[in-house]
Design an enzyme around this catalytic site. Structure first.
Site, PDB file in Angstrom:
ATOM      1  N   PRO A 118       0.763  -1.316  -0.108  1.00  0.00           N
ATOM      2  CA  PRO A 118       0.124   0.021   0.043  1.00  0.00           C
ATOM      3  C   PRO A 118       0.778   1.331   0.004  1.00  0.00           C
ATOM      4  CG  PRO A 118       0.394  -0.764   2.213  1.00  0.00           C
ATOM      5  CD  PRO A 118       1.017  -1.531   1.414  1.00  0.00           C
ATOM      6  N   PRO A 157       5.341  -2.288  -5.574  1.00  0.00           N
ATOM      7  CA  PRO A 157       4.866  -1.384  -4.579  1.00  0.00           C
ATOM      8  C   PRO A 157       3.473  -0.560  -5.043  1.00  0.00           C
ATOM      9  CG  PRO A 157       7.256  -0.970  -5.597  1.00  0.00           C
ATOM     10  CD  PRO A 157       6.423  -2.010  -6.304  1.00  0.00           C
ATOM     11  N   SER A 189      -6.750  -2.640   1.175  1.00  0.00           N
ATOM     12  CA  SER A 189      -8.395  -2.604   1.398  1.00  0.00           C
ATOM     13  C   SER A 189      -8.793  -3.940   1.388  1.00  0.00           C
ATOM     14  CB  SER A 189      -8.985  -1.800   0.348  1.00  0.00           C
ATOM     15  OG  SER A 189      -8.950  -2.426  -0.728  1.00  0.00           O
ATOM     16  N   THR A 196      -9.787  -5.389  -2.059  1.00  0.00           N
ATOM     17  CA  THR A 196      -8.753  -5.755  -2.923  1.00  0.00           C
ATOM     18  C   THR A 196      -8.217  -7.226  -2.326  1.00  0.00           C
ATOM     19  OG1 THR A 196      -8.244  -3.518  -3.513  1.00  0.00           O
ATOM     20  CG2 THR A 196      -6.452  -5.383  -3.715  1.00  0.00           C
ATOM     21  N   CYS A 222      -4.175   1.793   9.055  1.00  0.00           N
ATOM     22  CA  CYS A 222      -4.944   0.852   9.180  1.00  0.00           C
ATOM     23  C   CYS A 222      -5.688   0.650  10.597  1.00  0.00           C
ATOM     24  CB  CYS A 222      -4.415  -0.415   8.757  1.00  0.00           C
ATOM     25  SG  CYS A 222      -2.721  -1.045   9.390  1.00  0.00           S
ATOM     26  N   GLU A 276     -14.578   2.161   7.060  1.00  0.00           N
ATOM     27  CA  GLU A 276     -13.227   2.770   7.062  1.00  0.00           C
ATOM     28  C   GLU A 276     -13.143   4.053   6.401  1.00  0.00           C
ATOM     29  OE1 GLU A 276      -9.770   0.492   5.457  1.00  0.00           O
ATOM     30  OE2 GLU A 276      -8.890   1.061   7.410  1.00  0.00           O
ATOM     31  N   GLU A 298       1.897 -10.649  10.874  1.00  0.00           N
ATOM     32  CA  GLU A 298       3.069 -10.156  10.808  1.00  0.00           C
ATOM     33  C   GLU A 298       3.932  -9.847  11.829  1.00  0.00           C
ATOM     34  OE1 GLU A 298       1.964  -7.081   7.484  1.00  0.00           O
ATOM     35  OE2 GLU A 298       2.846  -8.610   6.265  1.00  0.00           O
TER      36      GLU A 298
HETATM   37  P1  NDP Z   1      -6.147  -1.037  -2.452  1.00  0.00           P
HETATM   38  O1  NDP Z   1      -6.397  -1.952  -1.555  1.00  0.00           O
HETATM   39  O2  NDP Z   1      -6.673  -1.064  -3.667  1.00  0.00           O
HETATM   40  O3  NDP Z   1      -4.514  -0.990  -3.058  1.00  0.00           O
HETATM   41  C1  NDP Z   1      -3.343  -1.759  -2.341  1.00  0.00           C
HETATM   42  C2  NDP Z   1      -2.513  -2.463  -3.203  1.00  0.00           C
HETATM   43  O4  NDP Z   1      -3.132  -3.254  -3.973  1.00  0.00           O
HETATM   44  C3  NDP Z   1      -1.803  -1.355  -4.259  1.00  0.00           C
HETATM   45  O5  NDP Z   1      -0.376  -1.900  -4.452  1.00  0.00           O
HETATM   46  C4  NDP Z   1      -2.795  -1.578  -5.438  1.00  0.00           C
HETATM   47  O6  NDP Z   1      -2.274  -1.266  -6.389  1.00  0.00           O
HETATM   48  C5  NDP Z   1      -2.919  -3.182  -5.394  1.00  0.00           C
HETATM   49  N1  NDP Z   1      -4.087  -3.700  -5.864  1.00  0.00           N
HETATM   50  C6  NDP Z   1      -5.262  -2.905  -6.402  1.00  0.00           C
HETATM   51  N2  NDP Z   1      -6.120  -3.914  -7.061  1.00  0.00           N
HETATM   52  C7  NDP Z   1      -5.581  -5.010  -7.150  1.00  0.00           C
HETATM   53  C8  NDP Z   1      -5.764  -6.378  -7.721  1.00  0.00           C
HETATM   54  N3  NDP Z   1      -7.107  -6.616  -8.451  1.00  0.00           N
HETATM   55  N4  NDP Z   1      -4.998  -7.393  -7.832  1.00  0.00           N
HETATM   56  C9  NDP Z   1      -3.882  -6.924  -7.009  1.00  0.00           C
HETATM   57  N5  NDP Z   1      -3.339  -6.087  -6.616  1.00  0.00           N
HETATM   58  C10 NDP Z   1      -4.155  -4.898  -6.541  1.00  0.00           C
HETATM   59  O7  NDP Z   1      -6.172   0.152  -1.714  1.00  0.00           O
HETATM   60  P2  NDP Z   1      -6.290   1.819  -2.223  1.00  0.00           P
HETATM   61  O8  NDP Z   1      -4.969   2.372  -2.631  1.00  0.00           O
HETATM   62  O9  NDP Z   1      -7.532   1.648  -3.397  1.00  0.00           O
HETATM   63  O10 NDP Z   1      -7.114   2.452  -1.087  1.00  0.00           O
HETATM   64  C11 NDP Z   1      -8.486   2.257  -0.891  1.00  0.00           C
HETATM   65  C12 NDP Z   1      -8.576   2.160   0.851  1.00  0.00           C
HETATM   66  O11 NDP Z   1      -8.014   0.849   1.242  1.00  0.00           O
HETATM   67  C13 NDP Z   1      -8.084   3.132   1.663  1.00  0.00           C
HETATM   68  O12 NDP Z   1      -9.068   4.184   1.705  1.00  0.00           O
HETATM   69  C14 NDP Z   1      -8.178   2.390   2.897  1.00  0.00           C
HETATM   70  O13 NDP Z   1      -9.268   2.375   3.391  1.00  0.00           O
HETATM   71  C15 NDP Z   1      -7.760   0.980   2.729  1.00  0.00           C
HETATM   72  N6  NDP Z   1      -6.229   0.690   2.606  1.00  0.00           N
HETATM   73  C16 NDP Z   1      -5.707   0.049   3.773  1.00  0.00           C
HETATM   74  C17 NDP Z   1      -4.468  -0.161   3.842  1.00  0.00           C
HETATM   75  C18 NDP Z   1      -4.012  -0.735   5.281  1.00  0.00           C
HETATM   76  O14 NDP Z   1      -2.791  -0.399   5.845  1.00  0.00           O
HETATM   77  N7  NDP Z   1      -4.544  -1.996   5.609  1.00  0.00           N
HETATM   78  C19 NDP Z   1      -3.532   0.377   3.166  1.00  0.00           C
HETATM   79  C20 NDP Z   1      -4.075   1.127   2.116  1.00  0.00           C
HETATM   80  C21 NDP Z   1      -5.134   1.197   1.829  1.00  0.00           C
HETATM   81  P3  NDP Z   1      -2.136   0.406  -7.090  1.00  0.00           P
HETATM   82  O15 NDP Z   1      -2.078   1.304  -5.946  1.00  0.00           O
HETATM   83  O16 NDP Z   1      -0.857   0.349  -8.084  1.00  0.00           O
HETATM   84  O17 NDP Z   1      -3.395   0.315  -7.904  1.00  0.00           O
END
Ligand code: NDP
Length: 484
Positions: A155, A181, A234, A237, A289, A388, A465
């Site tokens: 993320p 990344p 998220s 995802t 998170c 969230e 983790e």
């Molecule tokens: P995502 O879960 O969509 O993205 C996290 C990672 O997953 C990124 O590297 C993204 O790639 C990748 N990804 C997205 N779609 C796919 C797929 N189909 N297959 C494999 N990898 C994929 O989070 P967002 O960046 O869209 O953020 C949305 C929400 O998620 C936030 O508002 C928050 O609520 C939550 N979030 C939670 C986190 C945590 O620490 N648990 C961290 C980040 C977000 P790319 O970004 O390159 O598209």
């Protein structure tokens, strides 16, 4: 120097730097909304080359004594320390973090890899562990073996740090890795490739492929050559990744969302409670998170606590990371800004009681700045209470009994973290035992040392983790039973 444009634009595959073969993607500074660089997206073909490199490198890497893998890991952390200033500056520019938070990310990454380098050394001694049982003529012993080549999907909220939580145990266990990344913050995580190069890691042990989730991430999570995908992001995802991994029964580690409660009891130190509530939802502009976005306060202290929290809100200095005295930066990206301001709009539609903030930070002409926001007496049915938000938004409800506080704290699909504020130690123990969350903090700020565990109950994820649990996540257990 490490963060040069050459590295910034490229992938690291099989010990070589090369540009991806797909679309050019701009990387944006969230304080200025201007590009700070770009990269070329990695196609499924290039992901396949990276996975093949990791598969080819696996036999030799996994056969090394743990102590030798530890040496390489310590050389990697030396390379990061030598480039610390540039990495911190990039983290500030790309994420909008205050310097202290950017430094904490990079220092935390180094500490985590060093911790797992020590665990790699210990692994040698844990081979051939006898199992004690009583069947005449039989004896058994376990071996711990690395899972194989693994993929990380990362993320944007804590680049480098969250990667280190996966990379440390994977390299220590003897796995080879392919790192993707986030497209939002690719550069500091791509530096893992530079650290591997500077440490002389054998080609293919650590590979970095940049690209969007839907293209590069999806190619990685469905690749049959990997034995595990470790993902942080998220919950939606995470579900897609779980489905992709089901095809060939890959292992998965999922660190997903949260809606963590902070419970403040009538016997709490209210200055401490106010500070913990505010820190818990303001660190990294609330993009954590484990952000404690659900404040549950005993009805007898609710008014006093709210007053103290409002005072702390007044002390927040919104600004770009280079603004002297700033304490909170912008959100990390336009989609995240749209999401958080969207929740502020929903709050207006729901008629929530907004005590402070509640909108975009209009004093900024550019940058993804939002006002730190406090809603009180939020109904249980509110979307802001249940979903969230991932921004500096605190929602407050009151309770009248300990049992009610526990029930409300657990009344969520998530279970990542929780904070308890009370001066009564037996209550703290009782409540901690009943809350469904992977990490519970009592009267302290959130800290996540590498020796502890991190991960969630319920829809906050699968697996743990850090600590010995993080290492186990990259090891297979093999039992050998013989005559004896
Ligand atoms: P995502 O879960 O969509 O993205 C996290 C990672 O997953 C990124 O590297 C993204 O790639 C990748 N990804 C997205 N779609 C796919 C797929 N189909 N297959 C494999 N990898 C994929 O989070 P967002 O960046 O869209 O953020 C949305 C929400 O998620 C936030 O508002 C928050 O609520 C939550 N979030 C939670 C986190 C945590 O620490 N648990 C961290 C980040 C977000 P790319 O970004 O390159 O598209």
């Amino acid at each position: 120097m490490g963060m040069s444009d050459v590295i910034m634009e490229k992938n690291y595959i099989n010990g070589q730097w090369q540009a991806g073969d797909g679309e050019t993607i701009a990387v944006i500074n969230p304080s200025t909304e201007k590009p700070i660089g770009h990269f070329h997206e990695t196609s499924a073909d290039d992901v396949d080359r990276a996975v093949t490199a990791a598969c080819d490198a696996f036999p030799a890497w996994s056969a090394l004594p743990g102590a030798e893998r530890a040496n390489y890991m310590r050389k990697m952390t030396a390379a990061i320390r030598a480039n610390m200033d540039d990495l911190v500056v990039m983290q500030m520019a790309n994420c909008g973090k205050p310097r202290s938070e950017a430094e904490a990310d990079i220092v935390g990454s180094v500490d985590c890899i060093d911790y797992f380098a020590d665990r790699a050394e210990e692994l040698d001694a844990r081979q051939q562990t006898p199992i004690d049982y009583d069947i005449p003529g039989y004896r058994s012993a376990t071996r711990l073996e690395p899972m194989g080549p693994v993929g990380f999907i990362l993320p944007w909220n804590f680049p480098m740090k969250i990667c280190s939580w996966k990379l440390g145990p994977a390299l220590a266990a003897g796995c080879t890795v392919v790192i993707k990344p986030s497209e939002v913050t690719p550069f500091t995580d791509t530096f893992w490739g530079k650290a591997a190069e500077l440490a002389g890691l054998p080609a293919g042990v650590l590979n970095v492929v940049n690209g969007r989730g839907a293209i590069t991430g999806a190619a990685l999570s469905s690749h049959p050559g990997l034995r595990k995908i470790s993902f942080t992001g998220s919950t939606s995802t995470g579900k897609a990744i779980m489905q992709a991994a089901a095809e060939d029964v890959k292992n998965i580690g999922l660190e997903l969302g949260g809606k963590s409660p902070i419970l403040v009891f009538e016997d709490a130190d209210l200055d401490l409670a106010a500070r913990l509530a505010v820190e818990g939802v303001f660190y990294n502009s609330g993009q954590c998170c484990n952000a404690t976005g659900r404040l549950l306060a005993h009805e007898s202290i609710k008014e006093d606590l709210t007053t103290k929290i409002e005072e702390l809100y007044k002390a927040v200095v919104l600004g770009t990371p280079d603004t002297p005295g700033m304490t909170m930066g912008p959100l990390a990206s336009k989609p995240q800004y749209d999401k958080v301001t969207g929740y502020q709009d929903i709050a207006r539609e729901e008629g929530l009681n907004c005590l402070t903030g509640g909108g975009r930070a209009v004093q900024f002409n550019t940058g993804y700045f939002v006002e730190p926001t406090l809603y009180t007496d939020v109904p249980k049915s509110s979307r802001l209470w249940n979903e969230e938000i991932f921004g500096p938004v605190l929602c407050l409800r009151s309770f009248s009994s300990e049992n009610e506080a526990i029930a409300e704290g657990n009344d969520t699909e998530y279970g990542l973290a929780a904070t308890i504020v009370t001066e009564d130690e037996s209550r703290a123990e009782r409540v901690a035992a009943q809350l469904d969350a992977g990490h519970i903090y009592t009267n302290v700020s959130v800290a996540i040392p590498p020796e502890t565990s991190w991960g969630g109950f319920k829809q906050s994820g699968i697996g743990r983790e850090l600590g010995p649990w993080g290492l186990s996540g990259f090891l297979e257990v093999k039992t050998v039973t013989s005559r004896g």
